[in-house]
Each structure stands twice: as structure tokens, then as C-alpha cells.
Write a protein that holds these residues in place. Sequence first.
Motif, PDB file in Angstrom:
ATOM      1  N   SER A 328      36.470  -9.019 -23.117  1.00 57.81           N
ATOM      2  CA  SER A 328      37.694  -8.899 -23.955  1.00 57.81           C
ATOM      3  C   SER A 328      37.061  -8.913 -25.399  1.00 57.81           C
ATOM      4  CB  SER A 328      38.578  -9.837 -23.637  1.00 57.81           C
ATOM      5  OG  SER A 328      39.066  -9.906 -22.299  1.00 57.81           O
ATOM      6  N   ALA A 329      36.310  -9.747 -25.651  1.00 58.87           N
ATOM      7  CA  ALA A 329      35.895  -9.857 -27.140  1.00 58.87           C
ATOM      8  C   ALA A 329      34.984  -8.473 -27.707  1.00 58.87           C
ATOM      9  CB  ALA A 329      34.909 -11.071 -27.223  1.00 58.87           C
ATOM     10  N   PHE A 330      34.396  -8.000 -26.847  1.00 59.31           N
ATOM     11  CA  PHE A 330      33.682  -6.885 -27.091  1.00 59.31           C
ATOM     12  C   PHE A 330      34.840  -5.618 -27.524  1.00 59.31           C
ATOM     13  CE2 PHE A 330      31.816  -2.702 -26.186  1.00 59.31           C
ATOM     14  CZ  PHE A 330      30.782  -2.681 -27.010  1.00 59.31           C
ATOM     15  N   ALA A 331      35.804  -5.779 -26.625  1.00 55.07           N
ATOM     16  CA  ALA A 331      36.870  -4.618 -26.897  1.00 55.07           C
ATOM     17  C   ALA A 331      37.563  -4.827 -28.367  1.00 55.07           C
ATOM     18  CB  ALA A 331      37.884  -4.632 -25.647  1.00 55.07           C
ATOM     19  N   GLN A 332      37.352  -5.958 -28.921  1.00 58.73           N
ATOM     20  CA  GLN A 332      37.968  -6.309 -30.182  1.00 58.73           C
ATOM     21  C   GLN A 332      36.709  -6.327 -31.448  1.00 58.73           C
ATOM     22  OE1 GLN A 332      41.216  -6.686 -30.556  1.00 58.73           O
ATOM     23  NE2 GLN A 332      41.389  -6.153 -28.238  1.00 58.73           N
ATOM     24  N   ALA A 333      35.588  -5.925 -31.003  1.00 57.85           N
ATOM     25  CA  ALA A 333      34.536  -5.791 -31.961  1.00 57.85           C
ATOM     26  C   ALA A 333      34.926  -5.245 -33.148  1.00 57.85           C
ATOM     27  CB  ALA A 333      33.229  -5.037 -31.211  1.00 57.85           C
ATOM     28  N   PRO A 334      34.805  -5.845 -34.251  1.00 61.17           N
ATOM     29  CA  PRO A 334      35.053  -5.103 -35.728  1.00 61.17           C
ATOM     30  C   PRO A 334      34.549  -3.712 -35.955  1.00 61.17           C
ATOM     31  CG  PRO A 334      33.988  -6.851 -35.907  1.00 61.17           C
ATOM     32  CD  PRO A 334      34.200  -6.824 -34.547  1.00 61.17           C
ATOM     33  N   THR A 335      33.177  -3.607 -35.592  1.00 60.23           N
ATOM     34  CA  THR A 335      32.596  -2.495 -35.775  1.00 60.23           C
ATOM     35  C   THR A 335      31.586  -2.046 -34.574  1.00 60.23           C
ATOM     36  OG1 THR A 335      30.194  -3.280 -36.330  1.00 60.23           O
ATOM     37  CG2 THR A 335      31.840  -3.566 -38.088  1.00 60.23           C
ATOM     38  N   PRO A 336      31.281  -0.711 -34.563  1.00 57.71           N
ATOM     39  CA  PRO A 336      30.492  -0.162 -33.437  1.00 57.71           C
ATOM     40  C   PRO A 336      29.226  -0.374 -33.481  1.00 57.71           C
ATOM     41  CG  PRO A 336      31.064   1.631 -35.114  1.00 57.71           C
ATOM     42  CD  PRO A 336      31.797   0.500 -35.572  1.00 57.71           C
ATOM     43  N   LEU A 337      28.628  -1.390 -34.278  1.00 57.73           N
ATOM     44  CA  LEU A 337      27.409  -1.915 -34.570  1.00 57.73           C
ATOM     45  C   LEU A 337      27.224  -3.202 -33.717  1.00 57.73           C
ATOM     46  CD1 LEU A 337      26.633  -0.855 -38.209  1.00 57.73           C
ATOM     47  CD2 LEU A 337      25.744   0.283 -36.123  1.00 57.73           C
ATOM     48  N   CYS A 338      28.335  -3.791 -33.412  1.00 56.84           N
ATOM     49  CA  CYS A 338      28.331  -5.065 -32.752  1.00 56.84           C
ATOM     50  C   CYS A 338      27.858  -5.116 -31.378  1.00 56.84           C
ATOM     51  CB  CYS A 338      29.583  -5.708 -32.810  1.00 56.84           C
ATOM     52  SG  CYS A 338      30.049  -6.117 -34.386  1.00 56.84           S
ATOM     53  N   VAL A 339      26.945  -6.068 -30.985  1.00 60.67           N
ATOM     54  CA  VAL A 339      26.333  -5.882 -29.650  1.00 60.67           C
ATOM     55  C   VAL A 339      26.285  -7.368 -29.119  1.00 60.67           C
ATOM     56  CG1 VAL A 339      24.056  -5.537 -28.383  1.00 60.67           C
ATOM     57  CG2 VAL A 339      24.543  -4.318 -30.318  1.00 60.67           C
ATOM     58  N   LEU A 340      26.695  -7.207 -27.794  1.00 60.70           N
ATOM     59  CA  LEU A 340      26.496  -8.466 -26.943  1.00 60.70           C
ATOM     60  C   LEU A 340      25.469  -8.427 -25.995  1.00 60.70           C
ATOM     61  CD1 LEU A 340      30.507  -9.418 -26.622  1.00 60.70           C
ATOM     62  CD2 LEU A 340      28.868 -10.354 -28.404  1.00 60.70           C
ATOM     63  N   VAL A 341      24.463  -9.340 -25.836  1.00 59.23           N
ATOM     64  CA  VAL A 341      23.392  -9.280 -24.876  1.00 59.23           C
ATOM     65  C   VAL A 341      23.547 -10.442 -24.026  1.00 59.23           C
ATOM     66  CG1 VAL A 341      20.811  -8.636 -24.584  1.00 59.23           C
ATOM     67  CG2 VAL A 341      22.293  -7.816 -26.573  1.00 59.23           C
ATOM     68  N   LEU A 342      23.251 -10.345 -22.810  1.00 66.11           N
ATOM     69  CA  LEU A 342      23.183 -11.507 -21.917  1.00 66.11           C
ATOM     70  C   LEU A 342      21.580 -11.435 -21.476  1.00 66.11           C
ATOM     71  CD1 LEU A 342      24.869 -13.680 -20.537  1.00 66.11           C
ATOM     72  CD2 LEU A 342      24.702 -12.359 -18.427  1.00 66.11           C
ATOM     73  N   GLU A 343      21.150 -12.412 -21.875  1.00 72.33           N
ATOM     74  CA  GLU A 343      19.480 -12.716 -21.480  1.00 72.33           C
ATOM     75  C   GLU A 343      19.416 -13.790 -20.243  1.00 72.33           C
ATOM     76  OE1 GLU A 343      17.994 -12.396 -26.190  1.00 72.33           O
ATOM     77  OE2 GLU A 343      18.592 -14.161 -25.445  1.00 72.33           O
ATOM     78  N   ALA A 344      18.857 -13.320 -19.280  1.00 74.63           N
ATOM     79  CA  ALA A 344      18.663 -13.922 -17.899  1.00 74.63           C
ATOM     80  C   ALA A 344      17.372 -14.734 -18.024  1.00 74.63           C
ATOM     81  CB  ALA A 344      18.445 -13.165 -16.780  1.00 74.63           C
ATOM     82  N   LEU A 345      17.534 -15.983 -17.932  1.00 73.34           N
ATOM     83  CA  LEU A 345      16.370 -17.063 -18.111  1.00 73.34           C
ATOM     84  C   LEU A 345      15.847 -17.327 -16.548  1.00 73.34           C
ATOM     85  CD1 LEU A 345      18.030 -19.324 -20.737  1.00 73.34           C
ATOM     86  CD2 LEU A 345      16.672 -17.096 -21.055  1.00 73.34           C
ATOM     87  N   GLY A 346      15.569 -18.579 -16.490  1.00 74.07           N
ATOM     88  CA  GLY A 346      14.776 -18.904 -15.151  1.00 74.07           C
ATOM     89  C   GLY A 346      13.334 -18.621 -15.022  1.00 74.07           C
ATOM     90  N   GLY A 347      12.957 -18.527 -13.735  1.00 75.46           N
ATOM     91  CA  GLY A 347      11.632 -18.261 -13.319  1.00 75.46           C
ATOM     92  C   GLY A 347      10.604 -19.321 -14.058  1.00 75.46           C
ATOM     93  N   ALA A 348       9.664 -18.940 -14.697  1.00 71.93           N
ATOM     94  CA  ALA A 348       8.644 -19.834 -15.138  1.00 71.93           C
ATOM     95  C   ALA A 348       9.094 -20.807 -16.364  1.00 71.93           C
ATOM     96  CB  ALA A 348       7.387 -19.059 -15.925  1.00 71.93           C
ATOM     97  N   LEU A 349      10.196 -20.377 -16.912  1.00 71.81           N
ATOM     98  CA  LEU A 349      10.611 -21.406 -17.719  1.00 71.81           C
ATOM     99  C   LEU A 349      11.152 -22.800 -17.437  1.00 71.81           C
ATOM    100  CD1 LEU A 349      11.604 -18.502 -19.213  1.00 71.81           C
ATOM    101  CD2 LEU A 349      13.709 -19.821 -20.501  1.00 71.81           C
ATOM    102  N   ARG A 350      11.395 -22.768 -16.109  1.00 71.42           N
ATOM    103  CA  ARG A 350      11.928 -23.995 -15.430  1.00 71.42           C
ATOM    104  C   ARG A 350      10.651 -24.765 -14.879  1.00 71.42           C
ATOM    105  NH1 ARG A 350      16.881 -21.101 -12.544  1.00 71.42           N
ATOM    106  NH2 ARG A 350      18.474 -21.296 -14.272  1.00 71.42           N
ATOM    107  N   ARG A 351       9.339 -24.164 -14.962  1.00 76.74           N
ATOM    108  CA  ARG A 351       8.124 -24.874 -14.285  1.00 76.74           C
ATOM    109  C   ARG A 351       7.548 -25.624 -15.464  1.00 76.74           C
ATOM    110  NH1 ARG A 351       8.100 -19.943 -11.258  1.00 76.74           N
ATOM    111  NH2 ARG A 351       6.622 -19.100 -12.523  1.00 76.74           N
TER     112      ARG A 351
END
Length: 450
Positions: A328-351
Motif C-alpha cells: 500500500s505504501a508503494f502505491a502512494q510513493a511520491p515519485t517513480p524513483l522510489c524503491v522498496l527492497v526486501l533483503e532475505a537474511l539467514g544462512g551463514a549470518l546466523r552461524r
Amino acid sequence: MTPESLSTLRSHLRGTVVAPSDQGYDTVRRVYNASVDRRPAAIVRCAGAADVIRALAFARDEGLPLSIRGGGHNVGGRAVCDGGVMIDLSTMKSIRVDQAQARVRAEPGVTYKEFDHETQAFGLATTGGTVSATGIAGLTLGGGIGWLMRVHGLACDNLLSADMVTADGRLVHASQSENPDLFWGLRGGGGNFGIVTSFEYQLHALGPVLGGMLVHPVARARDLWRFHRDAMSSAPDEVIAFTALLCGPDGQPIAAELPAYIGPIADGEKALAPFREFGPPIADTVAPTPYVQLQQMLDAGLPAGLYNYWTSNFLNRLTDEIIDIVVSAFAQAPTPLCVLVLEALGGALRRVPESETAFTLRDGDFNLAIVGRWADPADADRTIAWAKQLNRQLAPHSLESTYVNYLPEDEGGRVAAIYGAARYKRLQDLKRKYDPQNLFRLNANIAPST
């Protein structure tokens, strides 16, 4: 600062000094983020550690504010100070690969495009961001999220040692066996303790990888993010995937999945098949590719010179409610240059044990990067307000923290909460030991403990 003192400084450097009256000053003072428009009294472009020591002494003796610039983005703007001395490390670009030991030593002006160019010549690599223009220094000191992190850990997890100039002008070495307290702080604690002039990293064998982009209609965004959540919950460490909401080259909103397999191509074809079958996508660029090309895949979409306001939230789970908020927030982005990125963590970080480095929140599942960008200065207020509003909406669902490399300058007061009481106290103790006068105070809000 007088013309005479500046002339004396110039005479003692291998590098150069750029003053406001010098040709090229406006070019040298600019950074990636066009929102940063500051005018240092002097920019010292260092050629080596000796220049760093002399520039630091000059700033200290003159009583001038001090900022440190590495080789990359510095979106938050802390690299440039008004009316003080900017120590510019961007011309310090030495890289030496030890193929036999699978190690590399590099100076702080190096970007990952340059770093990977050298290491991949020997079939080696280490974790290094997701955009090749990123600098090794800032990324490592703040933690180091990147394409290889689920297999090999963060950039800071691969740091073996560092050389650092302290506030009083000493060059010290930090590793597990020498100044281990400082070594702990340099791995995720930010650039608050001194000026790192050399980084030594562990390298790993790496050939071609399978990776690319899968493009979906934005109307499918909620379904894509739910699929991403479920797929990454059982994915092997070799699978790394980001999912994003952005606008394509034609300005139309899209949902994108960016998966890669850090391992044998044949295994990757099987592991990434569900990602490629979902939808199905309207475009699929996933293919065997050299790692350097994977690292450069996003470069064109993140050019220098735009106005930027970045922030982020660590999430220990991705609920349907969070997905609804984000889409919903992305639909309200004020400019077409705005980006939302979900970065998946886990794996070796947790070791890596939480106590081993200053980096925090290794147990999070995802980091949501909120990238507010605009080209017209008139869009500044509403774009920043949009990013902050989304941050507030996510606060009840987040781990009350953020990735310090995405920390905007006006959120410096969050640093204590980001690290937590015990870790922050330990960072303060390091400040008291290595920078008791808080000379490096522009990097982040970590003041010496009393």
C-alpha cells in the motif's frame, strides 16, 4: 586555518589538498547523494596512511570539524562536513590478492567493482554489497549485506584484520590476536573509532553463478511477497533472493524478484526453478553469469546524482499485515524513483555468534530497505515524509532496529537502540579508549562513555 598553514600541509603530503578556490573543488566535494551539499574548508585527497596521519593532525591542531570519505556512496552524507577538513580516501585504491592463502588486502578507496575485478581474476570473491559502486570501507564497517552473505556471511564476518589511524595519530593493527577489542568494534560498529587505511579479507572460491531478475505485474505484488517469504523459509543457504517494488524504465510500477544461486549451475537450476515458475513472470533474465555481472546488475537503477533518503527495518518475520502495509505504501510513493527492497537474511549470518562482532540482529529474517529518491528538489519534503511514515507504520512489527549503512543522518539518535544497551556500552568504551575527545563524531552518534 590560514593560507600559510594550508600551504605547509600541502608540502608534507604525497596527495593533494583541494580548497574552495581551487579548480575542481565542486566536483571533489560531491557525493552520490545530491541532497548532500556541504562545503569543507579543505579536502585532503590522501595517497597513503602517512597522508591520513598528517591530515588528521592538521584538523586537530586547527580545531576544525573532521569528516572521512571512503570510495563509495555515503548516502547518509556523513562523509562531507561544512567548514572543516574532509579526509578523502577515494584515491587510495591498492589491492593485493594472495592467491595461495585466499586472502586480499585493499585500501579504503576501493569500490566493489574494482575489488571484484582483482579477486575474480583468481576465481575468488568475498561478500561485497549488491551494487558495484559501493565502497568496501563503509559497507564493511557497518556490517556488509551482499549477494554472498547466506553462504559466506557478512562483509565484516570475512574481515581478517585492519590497519587504523587513531585520533591521536597512531597507526594500529586490529585482528583476533592484536587489539581484539577494536577488531570487534570495526566489524559492524561503524567508522567511529578512527580512520581505517587497510582491510584484509578472507576470500572464497567462486565461479559463475545462476542469477538475474524476474519481473511481475505490480498487481501480483502481494502474492509475490508471500511466495518469497515461504520460499526463503526453506531455501538452502546457496539461494539468495531479494524482492522489490519499483518502476521500470517506462515509469510503470512493477514487482521484481532477484534470485541467485551461489554454487554449481546445475544445482542452481533446480533450486531456482520455483522462483522462475511462479506467476509466471512477464520477463526472466535468470541465466549463468559471472559474479562480477551479478554485482553490476543493479548499477543502472541506482545512479549517482539523484536526491536520496534511505532508511530500513529489520523484520524477524514477514506477515501478511506487513506485506499489505508495504504494498500500500508503494502505491502512494511520491515519485517513480522510489524503491522498496526486501533483503532475505539467514544462512551463514546466523552461524556467527552475536557476541563475536558489533553487528547486531543476526536472527532477523529480512531487512526492508526504504529508498526514497527524487530528481526535482521540490519533491524533497514529501518523499522524506513518505519514507518516515512507512518506517513508523512498520515500527510495531520490526525488531526496533535498522541497518546502520542505511541510517539517514537525521536518525542518528537511533544508534543506541540499534545496538542495544550492552553492545552500545561496549562501543562507548571503545570510543573512550581510541577517541576520547569524540573527534570522529560525524560518523554516528556514539560518544565516549563517562
